[in-house]
Motif scaffolding. Structure first.
Motif, PDB file in Angstrom:
ATOM      1  N   ALA A   1       0.810  -1.219   0.000  1.00  0.00           N
ATOM      2  CA  ALA A   1       0.000   0.000   0.000  1.00  0.00           C
ATOM      3  C   ALA A   1       0.839   1.263   0.000  1.00  0.00           C
TER       4      ALA A   1
ATOM      5  N   ILE B   1      -6.208   1.935   3.190  1.00  0.00           N
ATOM      6  CA  ILE B   1      -6.845   0.715   2.719  1.00  0.00           C
ATOM      7  C   ILE B   1      -8.355   0.828   2.917  1.00  0.00           C
TER       8      ILE B   1
ATOM      9  N   LEU C   1      -6.209   2.256  -1.724  1.00  0.00           N
ATOM     10  CA  LEU C   1      -6.029   0.893  -2.206  1.00  0.00           C
ATOM     11  C   LEU C   1      -7.243   0.099  -1.730  1.00  0.00           C
TER      12      LEU C   1
END
Length: 558
Positions: free
Chosen positions: A359, A364, A412
């Motif tokens: 990442a 995330i 991400l």
């Protein structure tokens, strides 16, 4: 009880705390523990799944002790107080009686597990044992003072977990007629209810999410495996080596003449019967009956002490054998992963570190897993969140608006392995496969509210209908506007829920990027007829529609 017995009790308690601190520091975290750690970052009067006691205990250590020890420290302290309460419940045993009590208590799997694991069951066990102590004192001397203390413990049960209500109900039920004539009992009930009001107000202010989830969200079609699994668990989770003694105790003593013994028997039978019934509505979890460790041990201990001393030696031996097995399990949890010939249970740290490398600086965004999102943030210290669609249950992340900081930012996305998208890379978490894809200009959509109007209450399958859809962002969402064509373009879906069997079907009713205005759709021919509920939701490209964006509309499909 002499001074020597008190010293022995103190040393047993010190040993118990030391063992739990070691396990807390070195055993890997269960995913739910990190979810409750997120609770503790945002202290409140309530949470989607549970009352706030678990968050308060985690808060006691999270900011000044490192890692898992800090997260679990408050629960270790709670476990020490639980054992102290158990000693009081067993009437402060000493000598051979203390050795018997220690063996029976150490043999209880749940008291070992929740001696260090940070879940709502820890405070529930703490307040249950002290509730029983206070209730016995009230039964023996029903005064306003003992009633007030009893009421405080009632509130503590309810602040811990909703199961606490059943502890109160089943212990009070056999003596209800006697209790309603005691002024102290009214002090207990009214005082406990008053102390619980802040949580009830939180529920009211948030449209009762916990009550809706626990009362309406667990209603699956019956499967025999639910009942068989429940019965099997109950035969194992209170130390199966002692099962014969539990049964003999219930058969040989009905508690006549002793209100407290009767209350404990009702507690055991009521809890077991209630959750046996609940298997008709879905699966149950083993720890839901954890509080029965107290009445089972109490009844067995009293039976051996007062009537069947010949059971003492063998029961004590079997108790220590069980504790030995549990101790081996603890040691395996604490052992370094490189020394084990098998995958270490709950060992989530390696995959979170690998994900952090992939990442970089990107936050995330996880599809349908509050557990994975919480684990990642705990172990890496980097931001993560989760989004919930109709294939997953709602959770506390759906009430928080902290994900607004990710709006219009690159993220991400970690989708489920069935995510229908191109350009995603596979990624292995601890026990499953996911997909990773960078998304620029990500749009946070969950706070958006959709309304559907203009439909009749009865819909014909296969017929086209026109309806009006409105989309808006409520105040407090932290988001000014959304672009449904940016990031992962969003499509409007209609989900059809069938409450009778728990099935659901969904299909798109508007093209990507279009929401407000008139939409035309046809209920597909393969959808079953019957009573149903309609729900609108926006779906990120390749994913099912989000959950909770609209009210449910009751209709009949025909």
């Amino acid at each position: 009880m002499g001074r020597g017995a008190t010293i022995s009790t103190v040393w047993l308690l010190v040993a118990w705390v030391g063992l739990n601190l070691l396990t807390a520091a070195f055993a890997p975290l269960d995913a739910d523990e990190t979810y409750y750690w997120m609770y503790a970052r945002y202290l409140d009067w309530g949470y989607y799944d549970h009352p706030p006691a678990v968050a308060v205990l985690i808060k006691l250590g999270k900011d000044w002790l490192p890692g898992s020890l800090g997260l679990r420290f408050g629960h270790v302290l709670a476990s020490a107080l639980t054992l102290w309460g158990f000693w009081e419940l067993l009437e402060r045993p000493g000598g051979k009686h203390l050795r018997l009590a220690a063996a029976l208590v150490a043999a209880q799997p749940f008291l070992n597990v929740y001696g260090f694991i940070a879940t709502p069951d820890g405070p529930l066990l703490l307040f249950t044992v002290w509730y029983l102590v206070a209730y016995r004192r009230f039964l023996a001397a029903p005064s306003l003072g003992t009633g007030a203390v009893w009421g405080v413990l009632m509130a503590g049960l309810l602040w811990s977990k909703y199961h606490g209500l059943m502890v109160i109900f089943f212990t009070v039920l056999p003596h209800a007629w006697w209790l309603i004539r005691q002024p102290g009992a009214w002090v207990a009930v009214l005082g406990g209810a008053a102390l619980y009001l802040p949580h009830l107000y939180w529920q009211y202010a948030h449209d009762f999410p916990s009550f809706r989830y626990h009362l309406q969200g667990r209603n699956d079609p019956y499967q025999l495996k639910y009942t068989l699994s429940y019965v099997g668990n109950q035969l194992l989770i209170f130390s199966p080596l002692l099962l014969w003694y539990y049964l003999r105790t219930f058969i040989s003593d009905d508690g006549r003449g002793n209100r407290f013994v009767i209350a404990n028997r009702w507690l055991v039978l009521g809890f077991l019967g209630f959750f046996l019934y609940m298997t008709s509505k879905g699966s149950t979890e083993a720890q839901w009956t954890a509080v029965l460790s107290f009445p089972l041990v109490y009844l067995l201990y009293v039976a051996i002490r007062d009537r069947f001393p010949e059971w003492g030696r063998s029961a004590r031996l079997l108790g220590w054998v069980t504790f030995g097995i549990l101790l081996v399990a603890r040691l395996l949890l604490m052992a370094p992963r490189d020394l084990l010939p098998f995958t270490k249970p709950f060992d989530h740290q390696p995959w979170t570190e690998r994900l952090a490398e992939r990442a970089g600086d990107l936050p995330i965004m996880v599809e349908n897993s509050y557990r994975l999102a919480s684990l990642y943030q705990f172990y890496t210290g980097r931001p993560s969140w989760t989004m919930t669609n109709v294939e997953y249950r709602r959770n506390q992340y759906d009430l928080w608006v902290g994900d607004s900081v990710f709006h219009n930012q690159p993220v991400l996305v970690m989708g489920q392995r069935d995510w229908k998208t191109t350009g995603a890379a596979p990624f292995r978490v601890f026990d499953g496969d996911m997909k990773l894809k960078r998304v620029d200009n990500f749009q946070v959509l969950k706070s958006g509210k959709l309304t559907l109007s203009g439909l009749p209450n009865a819909l014909a399958i296969g017929r086209e209908y026109a309806a009006t859809v409105d989309f808006g962002l409520p105040a407090g969402s932290g988001i000014g506007s959304v672009d449904l064509s940016a990031g992962l373009p969003a499509t409007l879906f209609l989900t059809v829920h069938y409450p009778e069997n728990g099935e659901k079907y969904y299909f798109p009713i508007a093209p990507a990027g279009k929401v407000n205005g008139t939409v035309r759709f046809t209920i597909p021919d393969h959808f079953p007829a019957g009573d149903a509920r309609l729900e609108l939701g926006l779906a990120y490209a390749g994913m099912p529609p989000l959950r909770g964006q609209s009210d449910l509309m009751d209709v009949t499909l025909q």
